[in-house]
Motif scaffolding. Structure first.
Motif, mmCIF file in Angstrom:
data_model
loop_
_atom_site.group_PDB
_atom_site.id
_atom_site.type_symbol
_atom_site.label_atom_id
_atom_site.label_comp_id
_atom_site.label_asym_id
_atom_site.label_seq_id
_atom_site.Cartn_x
_atom_site.Cartn_y
_atom_site.Cartn_z
ATOM 1 N N LYS A 152 0.834 -1.187 0.000
ATOM 2 C CA LYS A 152 0.000 0.000 0.000
ATOM 3 C C LYS A 152 0.881 1.254 0.000
ATOM 4 C CE LYS A 152 -0.939 1.708 4.366
ATOM 5 N NZ LYS A 152 0.268 1.899 5.121
ATOM 6 N N HIS A 182 -1.874 -5.707 5.361
ATOM 7 C CA HIS A 182 -1.376 -6.683 6.333
ATOM 8 C C HIS A 182 -2.358 -6.920 7.483
ATOM 9 C CE1 HIS A 182 0.067 -3.222 8.706
ATOM 10 N NE2 HIS A 182 0.165 -4.041 9.725
ATOM 11 N N TYR A 183 -3.357 -6.031 7.651
ATOM 12 C CA TYR A 183 -4.349 -6.288 8.705
ATOM 13 C C TYR A 183 -5.114 -7.581 8.442
ATOM 14 C CZ TYR A 183 -3.886 -2.627 12.063
ATOM 15 O OH TYR A 183 -3.409 -1.870 13.102
ATOM 16 N N LYS A 186 -3.689 -10.687 10.033
ATOM 17 C CA LYS A 186 -3.683 -10.842 11.496
ATOM 18 C C LYS A 186 -4.696 -11.913 11.882
ATOM 19 C CE LYS A 186 -2.406 -6.024 12.430
ATOM 20 N NZ LYS A 186 -1.129 -6.027 13.141
ATOM 21 N N GLU A 220 -2.395 4.194 18.334
ATOM 22 C CA GLU A 220 -0.970 3.847 18.330
ATOM 23 C C GLU A 220 -0.222 4.812 19.241
ATOM 24 O OE1 GLU A 220 0.588 2.164 14.352
ATOM 25 O OE2 GLU A 220 -0.500 3.976 13.838
ATOM 26 N N ARG A 227 9.350 8.517 9.017
ATOM 27 C CA ARG A 227 8.600 8.412 7.768
ATOM 28 C C ARG A 227 7.890 9.718 7.390
ATOM 29 N NH1 ARG A 227 4.683 3.822 7.159
ATOM 30 N NH2 ARG A 227 3.792 4.695 9.033
ATOM 31 N N ASP A 239 -3.131 6.569 5.358
ATOM 32 C CA ASP A 239 -2.198 5.604 5.936
ATOM 33 C C ASP A 239 -2.930 4.432 6.593
ATOM 34 O OD1 ASP A 239 0.450 4.746 6.731
ATOM 35 O OD2 ASP A 239 -0.105 5.324 8.778
ATOM 36 N N MET A 240 -4.017 4.710 7.294
ATOM 37 C CA MET A 240 -4.648 3.653 8.098
ATOM 38 C C MET A 240 -6.133 3.440 7.825
ATOM 39 S SD MET A 240 -2.476 2.213 10.204
ATOM 40 C CE MET A 240 -3.467 1.443 11.464
ATOM 41 N N HIS A 244 -6.650 -0.382 6.223
ATOM 42 C CA HIS A 244 -6.766 -1.307 7.358
ATOM 43 C C HIS A 244 -8.124 -1.182 8.066
ATOM 44 C CE1 HIS A 244 -2.652 -1.714 6.461
ATOM 45 N NE2 HIS A 244 -2.159 -0.786 7.274
ATOM 46 N N LYS A 345 -2.063 8.607 15.915
ATOM 47 C CA LYS A 345 -0.686 8.296 16.329
ATOM 48 C C LYS A 345 -0.406 9.054 17.620
ATOM 49 C CE LYS A 345 1.261 6.654 12.206
ATOM 50 N NZ LYS A 345 1.131 5.205 12.358
ATOM 51 N N ARG A 350 -1.280 1.779 22.975
ATOM 52 C CA ARG A 350 -1.511 1.067 21.729
ATOM 53 C C ARG A 350 -2.693 0.117 21.925
ATOM 54 N NH1 ARG A 350 1.094 -4.012 20.007
ATOM 55 N NH2 ARG A 350 0.697 -4.261 17.771
ATOM 56 N N GLN A 384 -5.446 -6.289 18.844
ATOM 57 C CA GLN A 384 -4.090 -6.279 19.420
ATOM 58 C C GLN A 384 -3.965 -5.131 20.405
ATOM 59 O OE1 GLN A 384 -1.952 -5.680 15.735
ATOM 60 N NE2 GLN A 384 -1.937 -3.485 15.979
HETATM 61 C C1 BG6 Z 1 1.079 0.544 8.430
HETATM 62 C C2 BG6 Z 1 1.061 2.055 8.551
HETATM 63 O O1 BG6 Z 1 0.395 0.129 7.288
HETATM 64 O O2 BG6 Z 1 0.456 -0.001 9.581
HETATM 65 C C3 BG6 Z 1 1.752 2.497 9.819
HETATM 66 O O3 BG6 Z 1 1.713 2.612 7.426
HETATM 67 C C4 BG6 Z 1 1.148 1.822 11.017
HETATM 68 O O4 BG6 Z 1 1.697 3.903 9.971
HETATM 69 C C5 BG6 Z 1 1.100 0.319 10.802
HETATM 70 O O5 BG6 Z 1 1.911 2.140 12.156
HETATM 71 C C6 BG6 Z 1 0.332 -0.350 11.913
HETATM 72 O O6 BG6 Z 1 0.457 -1.739 11.803
HETATM 73 P P1 BG6 Z 1 0.348 -2.667 13.078
HETATM 74 O O7 BG6 Z 1 0.396 -4.042 12.518
HETATM 75 O O8 BG6 Z 1 1.498 -2.329 13.967
HETATM 76 O O9 BG6 Z 1 -0.961 -2.331 13.724
#
Ligand code: BG6
Length: 496
Positions: A152, A182-183, A186, A220, A227, A239-240, A244, A345, A350, A384
């Motif tokens: 992404k 990647h979410y 999980k 987070e 970045r 970004d999120m 995700h 952020k 978290r 998480q």
């Molecule tokens: C990424 C974002 O795709 O996912 C980051 O670019 C973010 O900004 C991250 O911190 C969060 O992933 P995870 O798996 O740590 O929740």
């Protein structure tokens, strides 16, 4: 077990490869899920294989903790120095892959992973095609497969996502394209499907008749780190949220799929995205969204800088690092149920979770009694950390009278399954290698996400942002977000 495949990583010397991808392959190899493959990193930095391995030694934690296994694993690794924009370098890549594959007796089943900036997604694809490393593989194709795994962000708006599709799908079929989120890799996210559709208990109440609101929080404590360059252009929404978090919305809101396969699941997800109400006016966007940016603050006793003081950010930046949104899904199941999304952020802690707030009983028999109504009948799916699920409900406190207190039933992965949860990339890499696209985003999903997000992003371009910074690092976001979230500032599971 995946065997005899060739994996090629663009961005092979980069952060993602060193921190996530190579360790994920190593873990798969240690668990005997990956054998006799060829793994080639491509980069500009290292000169040859030895230098590449040295570079990885410094980046990959396991190289130190498990040196003997690591040494054995790296026998599959190789390196190619090359420029993404140079067609010549792709020709030499092809020659190198063919010779290494011949040496190792590999059939040329190739997976190309784009762990690079989004500006390179189309040029890489076109250069792969021009050098003969990529061709469309329709239904009658019989040779070894070629697949592309694309990171992404996929476009920065609907128009650019379509343009990217146009260029990529001119060289490859949709079936060869694996857009990674990647979410979806999980375990806890996949468990949403199991929780909803492997149980008869929850689905009957999973609708507007019984659910009052759905609150999805991704908080987070980390900042944007180094970045700044990327994040200034992306912001919290790109970004999120559009990727995700919208995937979490989809899996929470979708109808049961006809089958547990990629097509059926993705068909249902896309229907959710198409039913998300697109705001029609600036005032609609103003009333349903809150933007924030962190200032300096303290997290876990440590002072941290504000967003505008991070490297590579504009001292007057208007990029949001926090977003809260109320969205509506216009289906019979979800009519009038607000989906409240919140991400930031540098928040106090978290935590990613989905909280389902159920409606109160139609008639309160306990009026006049002491009731903790704060989060009664709430189901919290913790994505998480402390992965698990908690159901909150009211119970009578022992003793005279009738006072009701909120209690909980709790499931925790670690306690139940006694094993650590695998990294998302481990699963996703294996899925791409075996050709299962279920946990990857299809082109129509990406477009539907952008259709909704574009309306908000373009309204934000016109509505002046709030005065930044408007929340301190270590807080719960701007106070304006509280009006969208009935629970106030804390994330739901923290409030009981
Ligand atoms: C990424 C974002 O795709 O996912 C980051 O670019 C973010 O900004 C991250 O911190 C969060 O992933 P995870 O798996 O740590 O929740």
């Amino acid at each position: 077990v995946v065997t005899n495949a060739t994996l090629v990583f663009f961005g092979g010397t980069g952060d993602l490869a060193g921190r996530k991808l190579i360790p994920a392959l190593f873990n798969n190899w240690q668990q005997k899920r990956l054998r006799d493959c060829l793994i080639v990193g491509i980069g500009r930095r290292a000169k040859d294989r030895d230098e590449y391995l040295q570079l990885l030694d410094g980046k990959v934690g396991v190289a130190q903790t498990d040196p003997a296994d690591w040494k054995e694993f790296t026998k599959q690794l190789d390196y190619h120095q090359g420029e993404i924009r140079t067609e010549e370098d792709f020709k030499s890549l092809r020659a190198k892959l063919e010779s290494l594959e011949k040496e190792r007796g590999l059939p040329g089943k190739r997976l190309f992973y784009y762990a690079v900036g989004p500006q390179w997604f189309a040029p890489i694809t076109e250069n792969l095609a021009a050098s003969g490393l990529l061709e469309k593989q329709g239904p009658d194709y019989k040779g070894p497969w070629t697949r592309l795994v694309i990171e992404k962000p996929y476009g920065t708006d609907l128009a650019s996502a379509k343009e990217l599709d146009r260029r990529i799908l001119a060289c490859a079929d949709e079936e060869q394209v694996y857009r990674i989120d990647h979410y979806l890799g999980k375990e806890t996210v996949q468990n949403l499907l199991a929780f909803r559709f492997a149980n008869g208990l929850f689905e009957p109440v999973w609708n507007q008749k019984y659910i009052d609101s759905v609150q999805i929080t991704v908080s987070e404590s980390l900042g944007i780190g180094n970045r700044g360059d990327y994040y200034e252009k992306a912001g919290a929404m790109r970004d999120m949220v559009i990727n995700h978090m919208m995937q979490l919305v989809c899996l929470t809101a979708m109808e049961p799929p006809a089958r547990m396969n990629a097509k059926s699941i993705r068909d249902e997800k896309v229907k959710v995205l198409q039913a998300v109400r697109v705001p029609q006016s600036l005032s609609e966007v103003e009333q349903s969204t809150v933007r924030g940016q962190y200032g300096p603050g303290t997290i876990n006793g440590e002072s941290v800088p504000g967003y505008r003081e991070e490297g590579d950010t504009d001292p007057n930046s208007t990029t949001p690092s926090f977003v809260a949104l109320r969205l509506q899904i216009d289906t019979w199941r979800w009519a009038h149920v607000p989906f409240l999304l919140r991400h930031g952020k540098r928040m106090a802690k978290r935590g990613t979770e989905i909280a389902i707030q159920f409606r109160t009983p139609p008639l309160s028999l306990f009026r006049g009694h002491e009731i903790c109504g704060h989060c009664s009948n709430m189901l919290v799916l913790r994505i998480q950390p402390k992965e698990g699920i908690t159901l909150y409900f009211g119970a009578k406190k022992p003793g005279a009278g009738m006072s009701i207190s909120t209690v909980s039933m709790d499931f925790e992965y670690e306690r139940e399954f006694h094993e650590s949860i695998p990294e998302a990339y481990q699963r996703l890499l294996l899925d791409a290698l075996v050709g299962d696209p279920t946990l990857f985003t299809r082109s129509d999903e990406v477009r539907a996400q952008w259709t909704w997000a574009d309306a908000i992003l373009s309204a934000w371009d016109e509505i002046p942002p709030p005065k930044y910074p408007n929340y301190p690092a270590g807080g719960w976001g701007p106070s304006a977000a509280e009006s969208l979230f009935p629970q106030g500032d804390e994330i739901p599971s923290g409030s009981c």
